[in-house]
Write an enzyme that holds these catalytic residues in place. Structure first.
Site: not given
Lengths: 334, 444
Positions: B177, B246
């Site tokens: 990322e 998450h």
């Protein structure tokens, strides 16, 4: 072959270089040196604030590489960026005025020493976070490739940055996608106060490209002609679509990491020795002497540059501070 | 002994799926581990394996049936030594479901009136259409992220883009990322218009330095030279049963930082109109979607130039008694709460913020002046949240118009737990909004 003979051939090869080119490179290196000396002086006078990272000692790297670039190539580097800007032909007045935080600086006084840009000259900063410029440089290369132009991205970072994860994320993608980017590691032996030996595993920083299938070379970054030759090879490789290339430049900074660094992690002797034996400007100066350039010509160059720098310093101190309205401009475009 | 084979749940948010293909016939003997069917979820087409040994007695759901609920029996398995095939046939005479088309689930399961020149499409389709339209219109727009190309998107949002635009416009990245966010930013400095998908915004934490220090601040630090026309998009907030790492709403993180625009759509219309506006915008935009919303359908304009203005909220329901201010998935919950409040004679106004930065202060303040009571509503943590900001804003600009203190409905101040009951407690529910509204209306 005897050592002396080899050296003689080397000098002869160097003497085959175009004299004008050598003189231009000499001028540019000297401009950077004098600019940085002045910046150091203005910092001492309190005219420049914050962090100020000088490039003295490393001039051959950026000037040598710049001599191999073409119009439209992009350049991005860290916060030790004054030399890169001058090498890109950015106006010393605008750079110095940014250092003093004035309205006529390249970022209107809102960026400072570490954050300056010139789209016009292909200079994309000037980035303050160690190694953040590396994926950005790969992204500029991505844009060149996407647009199908033949330009390349020259992405500079130091030995300290070479341990950041995003460098390797960038190597991976640049190699996968064959991005036209030359990664230039300016290895000046110290990431702030920590020597490369104490921070970096493995023999050479450049070896780390091998895991990603990236070609690399180690170059004497104090020898501008070696730098230029390597840059020609690397840039040609990238420009012809073969993918990224790593150049590890062995160089040295004479001053501390920033103006506030007393540099106690190395001896005065170490600095003096390099200054005496491998100074990049003295190197090219002696070559110019050998090629018959008169001492007076070199002196005139020095005088000219000093006046350019004096003018820049004056400009930077005379330019007003940015208007208070500037506080709220340039946050977003619309 | 007959065993029912049930429709399996194949993703955290899957409630139903399509039985795309049977890989076995009635009468076939199977062993555990054999592939028996292909099932299409909201995310992907998956192969289903048998768990037990036996003989397929009967297939209960026809191939191609959509909307088969999780845990519905889809086939009967018999012990091959026990019963001959003929006997099995009698267990059930006809399949549970004939092949039929069940339309995508509309919001609140209520029929939706489709506006003129619009279609009923899911948020997922609206996002994809928005991207595809902008990519057709502008060659400098491209998509980059994990699994966006060949896999067709981890949540199918980029489905079909690779086929239409090819691999020079749609890029699968490695799982890095920080690196690909930075490459996107570099490309944007190089005058391209990247759409960077984060598989979820939880993973964008890895890229936070690039987003904040490079994308958001460079325009300012360059005195206006270095625009960064980039969109970072992906699901934000809680999905379902995926626990703390998450399930987090990052709205207030990004909204905190000058230089960014932060958008969080609710409906398909929001998704399309705002994503297109974000792609055309010259500034870096954080586009916070919601996984749970992807499968919900709304009326959405077909127009390829349909845009919604960035920085403008929408009043989804007008009311006089209390203003509920929310965004993303909580807009739907706020509307449900407003329905319930009607029975208590409370007529709530529901504001869908749509954009969090720049915040539509005018719409908020106007509403406060009308209702004099406010409940903010978000999935994120309470501390330094969007609700805290709105509350401060109202105190600064409309204190004299308030008849009650502003009340915040938020996620609880805990990392998201995994257990179903605890997760439900941690997330703001419709009842919480109802109670908060009743409280600020002093009707409890």
């Amino acid at each position: 072959m005897k050592k002396s003979t080899a050296k003689k051939i080397l000098i002869e090869t160097k003497m085959n270089y175009d004299l004008n080119l050598l003189q231009d490179m000499y001028k540019k290196m000297l401009l950077i040196r004098r600019f940085e000396e002045k910046a150091g002086q203005l910092y001492g006078m309190g005219q420049i604030g914050g962090f100020c990272h000088l490039y003295i000692g490393q001039e051959a790297v950026v000037v040598g590489i710049q001599s191999a670039q073409i119009e439209g190539d992009s350049i991005v580097t860290s916060y030790r960026d004054h030399g890169h800007m001058l090498a890109c032909d950015m106006d010393p007045k605008g750079v110095m005025a940014e250092l003093t935080g004035r309205k006529d600086g390249y970022s209107k006084g809102k960026g400072g020493s570490m954050h300056m840009f010139s789209r016009e000259k292909g200079f994309f900063g000037g980035h303050g976070i160690v190694a953040a410029q590396v994926p950005i440089g790969a992204g500029l290369a991505f844009a060149h490739k996407y647009n199908g132009n033949k330009n390349v991205s020259i992405t500079y970072f130091g030995d300290g940055a070479a341990n950041q994860g995003q460098v390797y994320e960038s190597y991976n993608i640049a190699s996968l996608w064959k991005l036209p980017v030359v990664f230039v590691i300016e290895n000046n032996k110290y990431g702030m106060g920590t020597s490369v030996n104490r921070s970096s595993a493995g023999e050479n920083l450049s070896d780390r490209g091998e895991a990603y299938g990236i070609k690399s070379e180690i170059i004497d970054g104090m020898d501008i002609l070696a730098v230029r030759d390597a840059a020609i090879r690397a840039i040609d490789y990238c420009r012809t679509g073969k993918g990224p290339y790593i150049l590890e430049m062995k160089t040295y900074r004479y001053r501390g990491h920033s103006m506030s660094d007393p540099a106690k992690y190395r001896t005065r002797d170490e600095v003096d020795k390099i200054r005496k034996t491998s100074d990049p400007i003295e190197n090219i100066k002696s070559l110019l002497n050998k090629m018959g350039v008169e001492e007076k010509t070199l002196k005139d160059i020095d005088i000219d540059i000093k006046s350019v720098i004096a003018e820049a310093a004056k400009f930077a101190q005379d330019s007003p501070e940015p208007s208070e309205d500037e506080l709220f401009t340039d946050i977003t475009i619309n | 002994m007959t065993i029912e084979i049930l429709m399996p749940a194949l993703s955290p948010t899957m409630e139903e799926g399509t039985l795309s293909k049977w890989l076995v016939n009635e009468g076939d003997s199977i062993s555990s581990g054999d592939l028996i069917a292909e099932i299409e979820t909201d995310k992907a087409t998956m192969e289903v394996e048998a768990v037990d040994d036996g003989k397929i007695g009967q297939l209960l759901v026809a191939e191609g049936t959509e909307g088969v609920k999780v845990n519905t029996p889809i086939a009967l398995l018999v012990d091959s030594s026990e019963l001959p095939h003929a006997t099995i046939k009698k267990i059930a005479d006809k399949p549970y479901l004939e092949k039929e088309k069940i339309p995508a689930k509309p919001f609140n399961n209520k029929p939706i009136s489709i506006e003129a020149n619009s279609s009923l499409i899911s948020v997922r389709e609206a996002l994809r259409n928005g991207m595809a339209e902008e990519m057709r219109a502008d060659k400098s727009v491209f998509v980059m992220g994990e699994e966006v190309a060949e896999y067709q998107g981890a949540y199918k949002v980029t489905q079909g883009l690779l086929d239409e635009f090819g691999d020079k416009r749609v890029y699968d990245t490695p799982i890095t990322e920080h690196g690909f966010a930075g490459i996107g930013i570099g490309a944007a400095f190089g005058n391209l218009k990247p759409i960077i998908e984060f598989m979820t915004f939880n993973f964008a934490m890895q890229a936070m330095d690039q987003i904040i220090n490079s994308a958001a601040k460079t325009l300012y630090m360059s005195g206006g030279q270095m625009g960064c026309p980039i969109v970072f998009r992906g699901p934000n907030g809680a999905a379902s049963r995926v626990a703390a790492q998450h399930s987090q709403c990052y709205a207030s993180w990004y909204a905190h930082c000058p230089g960014l625009k932060v958008i969080s759509p609710w409906s398909s219309k929001d998704a399309k109109g705002l994503l297109k506006a974000a792609i055309r915008d010259p500034d870096p935009v954080i586009f916070l979607e919601n996984e749970v919303m992807y499968g919900q359908s709304f009326s959405c304009p077909d127009d390829e130039d349909f845009l919604l203005p960035i920085g403008k909220a929408n009043i989804e329901k007008e009311g006089n008694d209390v203003t509920i201010i929310s965004f993303s998935i909580m807009v739907g919950k706020s509307l449900e709460a407003a329905e319930i409040l009607k029975d208590r004679n409370i007529n709530a106004e529901v504001i869908n913020l749509r954009t969090l930065r720049p915040l539509d202060t005018d719409t908020i303040i106007e509403s406060v002046k009308k209702t004099n009571r406010v409940v903010t509503c978000e999935e994120g943590f309470p501390f330094s949240g969007i609700g805290a900001e709105i509350s401060a804003l109202i105190i600064e600009k409309a204190f004299d118009w308030l008849d009650a203190p502003v009340k915040r409905v938020t996620g609880k101040d805990v990392p998201m737990p995994y257990a179903a009951n605890l997760e439900k407690l941690a997330l703001p529910q419709v009842d919480d909004i109802v109670s908060a509204c009743v409280e600020v209306c002093y009707k409890d």
